[in-house]
Scaffold this motif. Structure first.
Motif, short mmCIF file in Angstrom:
data_model
loop_
_atom_site.label_atom_id
_atom_site.label_comp_id
_atom_site.label_asym_id
_atom_site.label_seq_id
_atom_site.Cartn_x
_atom_site.Cartn_y
_atom_site.Cartn_z
N ASN A 1 -35.86 66.77 102.02
CA ASN A 1 -34.71 67.63 102.26
C ASN A 1 -34.40 67.75 103.75
O ASN A 1 -33.25 67.63 104.17
N TRP B 1 -35.07 65.68 106.13
CA TRP B 1 -34.52 64.46 106.72
C TRP B 1 -33.13 64.16 106.19
O TRP B 1 -32.31 63.58 106.91
N ALA B 2 -32.82 64.62 104.99
CA ALA B 2 -31.45 64.49 104.49
C ALA B 2 -30.52 65.32 105.36
O ALA B 2 -29.41 64.90 105.72
N SER C 1 -27.31 64.03 107.53
CA SER C 1 -25.92 64.49 107.44
C SER C 1 -25.44 65.06 108.77
O SER C 1 -24.27 64.90 109.14
#
Ligand SMILES: Nc1ncnc2c1ncn2[C@@H]1O[C@H](COP(=O)(O)OP(=O)(O)OP(=O)(O)O)[C@@H](O)[C@H]1O
Ligand SMILES: [Mg+2]
Length: 588
Positions: free
Chosen positions: A246, A248-249, A253
């Motif tokens: 999460n 790194w997501a 973004s």
């Protein structure tokens, strides 16, 4: 920062290839420079076109041709540098991956039993394979991409300040922001990823443990519970892994968003500056180019940094194994002994396994060359441990063990182990042919020598009855042989090694009485002329020993020849009586 130190260590492993690495460094610098030249040339072309109404056609063409020729040259040299980098980096990474694997393998094999005792071999395999793969990936990506990115960020980015400092500043702010955010996320996710890796390693260790005990798993119908145990760890891996993903997501973004914001900002700021006469159209175009380039690079860098965070713990495990030192270190000036006479002395030896109670205390005895000393006593009394000290698998905590008068700690491990042969109760065999297993004893033995040793060990007959004879594979850990066959192979292997000091630790316990009697004959021949230590529960085996040491709770309780000890009418006599009455009961 811990993170950078580790990365440095990864690169430092390439020390042997440093000239290739330096060459690649220069190629990377060239690539970075070339990639920044393109937007500049693009900007110049646009500027030229915007001035076209004020220029003569001939001059316009002349300038345009010069610019385009330069651009083509830049493009072509870029391709050349790229191919060179890819080729060199690939070769270097492949070569070093295998080098580092061999280094790890040799190191792990040389580590003492104290290390292997509490480390599952499945873990060690996993750590080696993952570690080497990760190093490979890091080397490749460093030279193929990240070196250019780092040079780009550190050297060329500040240089954009000279082109137009206001627009340059904007790009620098973007890069700094990005660095801060990723450093923050690295800190947040490092610990969690460490746990994930530890769980992965446990998974590999457990799998190997279950696989190598597959017979136990099946015969105790442990299928379900072993699968459950595996499933439990898998679930824990995922529980720890998802939060990291999460984070790194989020970074990914944010980088995307930053990309859009930067492009718009360059455009808006550029337009304002252009209207004030502080930036040309060409400069704006160049900076748009820089921004796109930089953003692509930053996205790559995010991918790289996150991957590094994911791989960091496995690299740490890898380095931890490489850094583990032997608990029986060899002195730098250790003596290499030739063939010894075989005088063994235990001088007031005490020993405890790390963190455990004393297993041996005040052990003091002497075995002159050629003598046979038997060690008897109840199970767990410390007999095998005493013999482990003689092989220097461990060092005593007090006192010393000497071979021909040399403290074992003063001689090289190799020369010690060349002089000491061991036959264990558990005959350890490689999953290779019978011949290869025997050759471990003496690599240059001829077929005749092999057969002579096997005849003496009562092994020849069963070997030639196998369809493949000496080429029969023995199976994993010798599982395709019976216990007695394994022991006879181990005896033959020791016969071939022909060491001056021999340790027989329950070497004949798996044989039936008739075969044992025959092998005993072979062992007598084997023992002739060498110092032999026999550990045996069957007291008939130790009848002819020159001296019998009766171990009790880590001490020598009685000593003497068979007759002397029986006459003493102490522990040993009691042992003899129980065995005899047991034998009579069995015959009755
Ligand atoms: N690697 C180890 N780590 C910790 N303790 C150990 C280790 N190996 C053996 N021990 C302990 O040391 C003690 C002595 O063991 P050892 O193997 O020397 O006994 P032994 O006299 O050879 O017994 P046996 O006749 O059953 O082979 C036992 O209590 C055993 O549990
Ligand atoms: Mg033992």
């Amino acid at each position: 920062m811990h993170f950078l130190r580790l990365y440095w260590r990864v690169l430092a492993l390439l020390a042997a290839d440093r000239w290739v690495a330096i060459g690649l460094g220069f190629a990377g610098l060239a690539l970075a420079g070339l990639s920044f030249l393109e937007p500049i040339l693009f900007g110049r072309v646009v500027d030229l076109l915007s001035r076209s109404d004020r220029l003569e056609v001939a001059q316009l063409w002349q300038e345009a041709t010069a610019l385009l020729a330069l651009w083509a040259a830049v493009g072509l040299s870029g391709i050349g540098a790229h191919v060179a980098v890819a080729l060199l980096a690939d070769r270097m990474a492949h070569r070093n991956r295998l080098t580092v694997m061999s280094r790890y393998f040799q190191h792990v094999l040389s580590l003492p039993l104290s290390f292997h005792g509490d480390t599952q071999s499945g873990r060690l395999m996993k750590i080696m394979l993952m570690g080497a793969d990760n190093l490979f990936g890091l080397w490749l990506s460093f030279f193929r991409e990240h070196l250019t990115t780092f040079i780009g960020a550190l050297v060329l980015l500040p240089m954009t300040m000279f082109l137009n400092w206001r627009l340059g500043l904007l790009l620098i702010v973007l890069v700094v922001l990005f660095a801060v955010v990723s450093a923050w996320v690295i800190r947040k996710t490092e610990a969690a990823q460490g746990q994930v890796e530890a769980l992965h390693t446990r998974l590999a260790g457990n799998a190997q443990d279950a696989l190598s005990n597959v017979i136990v798993v099946q015969s105790f119908s442990r299928l379900g519970s072993e699968a459950r145990l595996f499933g439990d760890i898998v679930r824990q891996v995922l529980d720890h892994q998802f939060p990291v993903l999460n984070w790194w997501a989020l970074v990914a973004s944010l980088t995307r968003a930053a990309a859009t914001v930067t492009t718009i900002a360059v455009f808006v700021l550029g337009t304002v500056l252009h209207l004030r006469g502080q930036a040309s159209v060409g400069e704006i175009v160049s900076f748009m180019g820089f921004a796109t380039l930089l953003i692509a690079r930053l996205e790559q860098a995010v991918g790289f940094v996150s991957r590094l965070v994911f791989q960091l713990p496995s690299l740490e495990e890898f380095f931890a194994v490489l850094d583990s030192r032997s608990s029986v270190p060899e002195k730098p000036n250790a003596i290499s002994l030739g063939r010894v006479a075989g005088a063994v002395r235990f001088e007031n030896v005490a020993f405890a396994y790390p963190g455990g109670p004393r297993i041996l205390d005040g052990i003091d005895f002497e075995a002159p060359p050629g003598r046979t000393v038997a060690l008897v006593g109840q199970t767990g009394a410390g007999k095998s441990t005493a013999m482990a000290l003689l092989q220097r698998l461990w060092d005593p905590v007090a006192g010393r063990v000497t071979l021909d008068g040399h403290d074992l700690r003063d001689i090289t491990l190799d020369s010690l182990r060349r002089n000491v042969g061991v036959v264990f109760q558990e005959a350890l065999l490689f999953n290779r042919s019978i011949r290869d297993n025997l050759l471990v004893g003496r690599p240059d033995a001829t077929q005749e020598e092999l057969e002579r040793a096997c005849r003496m060990a009562e092994a020849h007959d069963f070997i030639i009855r196998k369809p493949q004879g000496y080429d029969t594979m023995v199976g994993e850990r010798g599982s395709a042989m019976s216990g007695g066959q394994r022991q006879r192979l181990a005896i033959a292997r020791a016969l071939l090694k022909d060491p001056p000091v021999l340790i027989l630790d329950e070497a004949t316990s798996a044989l039936d009485a008739a075969t044992e009697a025959r092998v005993q004959k072979a062992l007598k021949a084997l023992m002739a002329g060498r110092t032999t230590f026999i550990i045996a529960h069957r007291l008939s085996t130790v009848r002819d020993a020159d001296e019998i040491l009766v171990f009790e709770n880590g001490r020598v309780a009685e000593r003497g020849s068979f007759e002397e000890l029986v006459r003493l009418n102490g522990r040993f006599a009691e042992l003899v009586r129980t065995q005899l009455s047991g034998a009579e009961a069995a015959h009755a």
